[in-house]
Design a protein around this motif. Structure first.
Motif, mmCIF file in Angstrom:
data_model
loop_
_atom_site.group_PDB
_atom_site.id
_atom_site.type_symbol
_atom_site.label_atom_id
_atom_site.label_comp_id
_atom_site.label_asym_id
_atom_site.label_seq_id
_atom_site.Cartn_x
_atom_site.Cartn_y
_atom_site.Cartn_z
ATOM 1 N N GLU A 26 23.915 16.125 -14.716
ATOM 2 C CA GLU A 26 22.522 17.563 -15.388
ATOM 3 C C GLU A 26 21.928 17.755 -13.884
ATOM 4 O O GLU A 26 21.164 19.243 -14.774
ATOM 5 C CB GLU A 26 21.790 16.586 -16.290
ATOM 6 N N ARG A 27 22.036 17.784 -13.007
ATOM 7 C CA ARG A 27 21.463 18.646 -12.166
ATOM 8 C C ARG A 27 19.839 18.286 -11.755
ATOM 9 O O ARG A 27 18.902 18.780 -11.516
ATOM 10 C CB ARG A 27 21.654 20.047 -12.622
ATOM 11 N N ARG A 28 18.964 16.986 -12.807
ATOM 12 C CA ARG A 28 17.713 16.555 -12.301
ATOM 13 C C ARG A 28 17.394 16.211 -11.095
ATOM 14 O O ARG A 28 16.676 14.930 -11.739
ATOM 15 C CB ARG A 28 17.516 16.164 -13.712
ATOM 16 N N TYR A 29 17.606 16.614 -10.555
ATOM 17 C CA TYR A 29 16.840 16.237 -8.845
ATOM 18 C C TYR A 29 16.009 15.006 -9.314
ATOM 19 O O TYR A 29 16.336 14.059 -7.857
ATOM 20 C CB TYR A 29 17.750 17.068 -8.167
ATOM 21 N N ASP A 30 15.096 15.492 -9.445
ATOM 22 C CA ASP A 30 13.581 14.941 -9.098
ATOM 23 C C ASP A 30 13.742 13.895 -9.920
ATOM 24 O O ASP A 30 13.012 12.684 -9.760
ATOM 25 C CB ASP A 30 12.081 15.681 -9.640
ATOM 26 N N ASP A 31 14.460 13.461 -10.623
ATOM 27 C CA ASP A 31 14.446 11.939 -12.273
ATOM 28 C C ASP A 31 15.031 10.965 -10.659
ATOM 29 O O ASP A 31 15.082 9.973 -11.501
ATOM 30 C CB ASP A 31 15.359 12.019 -13.015
ATOM 31 N N MET A 32 15.854 12.005 -9.744
ATOM 32 C CA MET A 32 16.438 10.010 -8.791
ATOM 33 C C MET A 32 15.197 9.652 -8.529
ATOM 34 O O MET A 32 15.813 8.501 -8.243
ATOM 35 C CB MET A 32 17.353 11.130 -7.878
ATOM 36 N N ASP A 33 14.378 10.293 -8.208
ATOM 37 C CA ASP A 33 12.915 9.571 -7.541
ATOM 38 C C ASP A 33 13.043 8.590 -7.542
ATOM 39 O O ASP A 33 12.391 7.385 -7.120
ATOM 40 C CB ASP A 33 11.333 10.665 -7.386
ATOM 41 N N GLU A 34 12.876 7.755 -9.303
ATOM 42 C CA GLU A 34 12.468 6.725 -9.753
ATOM 43 C C GLU A 34 13.169 5.645 -9.543
ATOM 44 O O GLU A 34 13.147 4.565 -9.422
ATOM 45 C CB GLU A 34 11.921 6.682 -11.369
ATOM 46 N N LEU A 35 14.360 6.324 -9.217
ATOM 47 C CA LEU A 35 15.686 5.447 -9.089
ATOM 48 C C LEU A 35 15.817 4.427 -8.115
ATOM 49 O O LEU A 35 16.538 3.378 -7.588
ATOM 50 C CB LEU A 35 17.045 6.060 -9.604
ATOM 51 N N PHE A 36 15.269 4.989 -7.200
ATOM 52 C CA PHE A 36 15.775 4.850 -4.933
ATOM 53 C C PHE A 36 14.366 4.640 -4.807
ATOM 54 O O PHE A 36 12.940 4.597 -5.098
ATOM 55 C CB PHE A 36 15.879 6.212 -4.409
ATOM 56 N N TRP A 109 38.022 14.923 -6.213
ATOM 57 C CA TRP A 109 38.571 13.926 -4.917
ATOM 58 C C TRP A 109 37.419 12.732 -5.453
ATOM 59 O O TRP A 109 37.547 12.715 -6.702
ATOM 60 C CB TRP A 109 37.621 14.303 -4.030
ATOM 61 N N THR A 110 37.749 11.922 -4.689
ATOM 62 C CA THR A 110 37.354 10.348 -5.009
ATOM 63 C C THR A 110 36.515 9.970 -4.208
ATOM 64 O O THR A 110 36.916 9.856 -2.973
ATOM 65 C CB THR A 110 38.345 9.664 -5.478
ATOM 66 N N SER A 111 35.595 8.677 -4.840
ATOM 67 C CA SER A 111 34.689 7.924 -3.083
ATOM 68 C C SER A 111 34.488 6.589 -4.509
ATOM 69 O O SER A 111 34.743 6.358 -5.220
ATOM 70 C CB SER A 111 32.825 8.553 -4.132
ATOM 71 N N ILE A 112 34.584 5.294 -3.504
ATOM 72 C CA ILE A 112 34.289 4.473 -3.924
ATOM 73 C C ILE A 112 33.144 3.854 -3.265
ATOM 74 O O ILE A 112 32.789 4.505 -2.046
ATOM 75 C CB ILE A 112 34.922 3.289 -3.224
ATOM 76 N N GLU A 113 31.834 3.352 -3.862
ATOM 77 C CA GLU A 113 30.490 3.628 -3.704
ATOM 78 C C GLU A 113 30.069 1.573 -3.516
ATOM 79 O O GLU A 113 30.525 1.250 -4.810
ATOM 80 C CB GLU A 113 29.658 4.151 -3.387
ATOM 81 N N VAL A 114 28.402 1.706 -3.068
ATOM 82 C CA VAL A 114 27.970 0.254 -2.807
ATOM 83 C C VAL A 114 26.681 0.988 -3.057
ATOM 84 O O VAL A 114 26.923 1.578 -2.075
ATOM 85 C CB VAL A 114 29.042 -0.772 -2.228
ATOM 86 N N PHE A 115 26.305 -0.239 -3.899
ATOM 87 C CA PHE A 115 24.591 0.059 -3.498
ATOM 88 C C PHE A 115 23.953 -1.181 -4.193
ATOM 89 O O PHE A 115 24.561 -2.240 -4.366
ATOM 90 C CB PHE A 115 24.427 1.004 -5.520
ATOM 91 N N ILE A 122 17.055 1.791 -6.008
ATOM 92 C CA ILE A 122 18.741 1.711 -5.168
ATOM 93 C C ILE A 122 18.060 1.486 -3.243
ATOM 94 O O ILE A 122 17.188 2.835 -3.305
ATOM 95 C CB ILE A 122 19.113 2.746 -5.240
ATOM 96 N N ALA A 123 17.978 0.662 -2.627
ATOM 97 C CA ALA A 123 17.771 0.192 -1.191
ATOM 98 C C ALA A 123 18.870 1.003 -0.519
ATOM 99 O O ALA A 123 18.466 1.737 0.677
ATOM 100 C CB ALA A 123 17.460 -0.647 -1.161
ATOM 101 N N GLU A 124 20.077 1.011 -0.709
ATOM 102 C CA GLU A 124 20.910 1.730 0.372
ATOM 103 C C GLU A 124 22.416 1.600 -0.590
ATOM 104 O O GLU A 124 22.689 1.610 -1.571
ATOM 105 C CB GLU A 124 21.397 0.026 0.949
ATOM 106 N N ARG A 125 22.991 2.470 0.175
ATOM 107 C CA ARG A 125 24.456 2.965 -0.483
ATOM 108 C C ARG A 125 25.433 3.284 0.504
ATOM 109 O O ARG A 125 25.342 3.541 1.727
ATOM 110 C CB ARG A 125 24.503 4.598 -0.956
ATOM 111 N N TRP A 126 26.699 2.395 0.159
ATOM 112 C CA TRP A 126 27.912 2.748 1.687
ATOM 113 C C TRP A 126 28.672 3.741 0.753
ATOM 114 O O TRP A 126 28.800 3.665 -0.282
ATOM 115 C CB TRP A 126 28.442 1.341 1.497
ATOM 116 N N VAL A 127 29.075 4.719 1.660
ATOM 117 C CA VAL A 127 30.336 5.895 0.876
ATOM 118 C C VAL A 127 31.619 5.359 1.429
ATOM 119 O O VAL A 127 31.512 5.309 2.845
ATOM 120 C CB VAL A 127 29.438 6.720 0.672
ATOM 121 N N GLN A 128 32.690 5.668 0.897
ATOM 122 C CA GLN A 128 34.256 5.569 0.901
ATOM 123 C C GLN A 128 34.786 6.792 0.117
ATOM 124 O O GLN A 128 35.525 5.940 -0.247
ATOM 125 C CB GLN A 128 34.347 4.196 1.283
#
Length: 143
Positions: A26-36, A109-115, A122-128
């Motif tokens: 939804e492109r609500r980027y500022d709402d990401m702050d509370e998740l991280f 495209w696809t991605s596998i991610e570990v949070f 969310i403290a850390e993320r790994w992306v493949q």
């Protein structure tokens, strides 16, 4: 209220990832702050992002260029502090990006991610991700 029930904690982590998906789509980027969590670390070999502010900027630029949405095909709790997801991204190359002219063509495209979570955030993320496949679709020359 804080819980110590491991199953409830896993449910909360999965819910946070579902919420992140909605916020990003939804492109609500500022709402990401509370998740991280403060000091968030992004481990993605495709780019260097030092914090949530840089991640939000990168997402905004990518959304503008590729008009994509993401769908989590699978979301699994992995222990007490991790969630593993498989994501499919679909969009259209609508704005010049990475030195390439927009084609209007569909992309996927696809991605596998570990949070990893700390204190519910969310403290850390790994992306493949299939970055090479995405770059080919954008017309970026690869070795």
């Amino acid at each position: 209220m804080t819980t110590t029930d491991p199953l409830r904690i896993q449910e909360q982590h999965v819910l946070a990832i579902r919420t992140l998906n909605d916020v990003v789509n939804e492109r609500r980027y500022d709402d990401m702050d509370e998740l991280f969590a403060p000091g968030f670390v992004d481990n993605n070999p495709a780019w260097s992002v030092r914090d949530v502010a840089e991640l939000k900027k990168l997402l905004a630029e990518a959304h503008a260029a590729m008009a994509f949405t993401s769908h989590h095909d699978l979301i699994y709790p992995a222990g007490d502090d991790k969630v593993v997801i498989h994501i499919t991204f679909t969009g259209r190359f609508v704005k010049d990006f990475l030195g390439q002219r927009a084609t209007g063509e569909p992309i996927t495209w696809t991605s596998i991610e570990v949070f990893r979570f700390e204190h519910g955030r969310i403290a850390e993320r790994w992306v493949q991700a299939d970055t090479a496949g995405l770059l080919r679709q954008l017309g970026v020359p690869l070795p």
